[in-house]
Design a protein around this motif. Structure first.
Motif, PDB file in Angstrom:
ATOM      1  N   ARG A   1       1.050 -10.082  10.139  1.00  0.00           N
ATOM      2  CA  ARG A   1      -0.044  -9.284   9.564  1.00  0.00           C
ATOM      3  C   ARG A   1      -0.975  -8.772  10.658  1.00  0.00           C
ATOM      4  O   ARG A   1      -1.369  -7.604  10.669  1.00  0.00           O
ATOM      5  N   LYS A   2      -1.340  -9.659  11.582  1.00  0.00           N
ATOM      6  CA  LYS A   2      -2.235  -9.277  12.679  1.00  0.00           C
ATOM      7  C   LYS A   2      -1.609  -8.192  13.553  1.00  0.00           C
ATOM      8  O   LYS A   2      -2.285  -7.241  13.956  1.00  0.00           O
TER       9      LYS A   2
ATOM     10  N   GLN B   1      -1.660  -4.865  11.761  1.00  0.00           N
ATOM     11  CA  GLN B   1      -3.036  -4.364  11.715  1.00  0.00           C
ATOM     12  C   GLN B   1      -3.474  -3.823  13.072  1.00  0.00           C
ATOM     13  O   GLN B   1      -4.068  -2.747  13.158  1.00  0.00           O
ATOM     14  N   ARG B   2      -3.155  -4.546  14.127  1.00  0.00           N
ATOM     15  CA  ARG B   2      -3.524  -4.094  15.476  1.00  0.00           C
ATOM     16  C   ARG B   2      -2.878  -2.754  15.813  1.00  0.00           C
ATOM     17  O   ARG B   2      -3.515  -1.878  16.399  1.00  0.00           O
TER      18      ARG B   2
ATOM     19  N   THR C   1      -1.805  -0.372  13.737  1.00  0.00           N
ATOM     20  CA  THR C   1      -2.383   0.740  12.966  1.00  0.00           C
ATOM     21  C   THR C   1      -3.839   0.992  13.342  1.00  0.00           C
ATOM     22  O   THR C   1      -4.330   2.105  13.183  1.00  0.00           O
ATOM     23  N   ASP C   2      -4.537  -0.021  13.845  1.00  0.00           N
ATOM     24  CA  ASP C   2      -5.915   0.179  14.310  1.00  0.00           C
ATOM     25  C   ASP C   2      -5.950   0.963  15.623  1.00  0.00           C
ATOM     26  O   ASP C   2      -6.860   1.746  15.857  1.00  0.00           O
TER      27      ASP C   2
ATOM     28  N   GLU D   1       2.104  -2.711   2.274  1.00  0.00           N
ATOM     29  CA  GLU D   1       1.149  -1.643   1.943  1.00  0.00           C
ATOM     30  C   GLU D   1      -0.134  -2.235   1.352  1.00  0.00           C
ATOM     31  O   GLU D   1      -1.213  -1.667   1.515  1.00  0.00           O
TER      32      GLU D   1
ATOM     33  N   TRP E   1      -1.232  -5.266   2.219  1.00  0.00           N
ATOM     34  CA  TRP E   1      -1.883  -5.916   3.358  1.00  0.00           C
ATOM     35  C   TRP E   1      -2.674  -4.902   4.172  1.00  0.00           C
ATOM     36  O   TRP E   1      -3.742  -5.191   4.666  1.00  0.00           O
ATOM     37  N   ASN E   2      -2.050  -3.737   4.373  1.00  0.00           N
ATOM     38  CA  ASN E   2      -2.603  -2.727   5.269  1.00  0.00           C
ATOM     39  C   ASN E   2      -2.465  -1.373   4.580  1.00  0.00           C
ATOM     40  O   ASN E   2      -1.369  -0.828   4.491  1.00  0.00           O
ATOM     41  N   THR E   3      -3.573  -0.828   4.117  1.00  0.00           N
ATOM     42  CA  THR E   3      -3.536   0.413   3.327  1.00  0.00           C
ATOM     43  C   THR E   3      -3.126   1.636   4.130  1.00  0.00           C
ATOM     44  O   THR E   3      -2.839   2.681   3.546  1.00  0.00           O
ATOM     45  N   ARG E   4      -3.061   1.529   5.448  1.00  0.00           N
ATOM     46  CA  ARG E   4      -2.587   2.661   6.268  1.00  0.00           C
ATOM     47  C   ARG E   4      -1.063   2.761   6.267  1.00  0.00           C
ATOM     48  O   ARG E   4      -0.514   3.797   6.627  1.00  0.00           O
TER      49      ARG E   4
ATOM     50  N   PHE F   1       2.264   5.620   9.103  1.00  0.00           N
ATOM     51  CA  PHE F   1       0.829   5.370   9.008  1.00  0.00           C
ATOM     52  C   PHE F   1       0.067   6.516   9.660  1.00  0.00           C
ATOM     53  O   PHE F   1       0.582   7.198  10.552  1.00  0.00           O
TER      54      PHE F   1
END
Length: 116
Positions: A18-19, A22-23, A25-26, A63, A65-68, A113
């Protein structure tokens, strides 16, 4: 940007996966990710051999977890069994493809994304 993480995401524990997603896509404005994932029964089975793998039953979970992330493709490795040249192997994989548990034990997922 295309991120191919085949053979990586499955070997992370779920929180680290998950991390990582997220990283990525951030930090990246847009792109695609491709990686393999195990089904939960296969992930649990792997623990018999000392592996601590996680499985994913629903690829749309990422999706949530991460909306992007937007799921673009979900392909089981047996999807192209018809292209196997040797008939005996083609028949074997065709039979395995008929059983949902074996057809979906490992899947390649592709997510998009951002915009672009």
């Amino acid at each position: 940007m295309l991120v191919i993480a085949e053979g990586l995401v499955t070997y992370l524990i779920e929180t680290d996966a998950r991390k990582l997603l997220q990283r990525l896509t951030d930090r990246l404005p847009h792109g695609e990710m491709i990686f393999g994932i195990l089904s939960p029964p296969i992930a649990r089975f792997s623990s018999l051999f000392g592996y601590s793998l996680w499985g994913l039953a629903d690829p749309h979970q990422l999706e949530r977890w991460n909306t992007r992330l937007v799921l673009v493709d979900d392909t089981p490795p047996l999807a192209d069994y018809g292209q196997i040249p040797l008939r005996r192997f083609r028949v074997y994989w065709a039979l395995l493809n008929r059983i949902p548990v074996t057809r979906n034990m490992i899947r390649s997922l592709r997510y998009r994304f951002g915009s672009g």
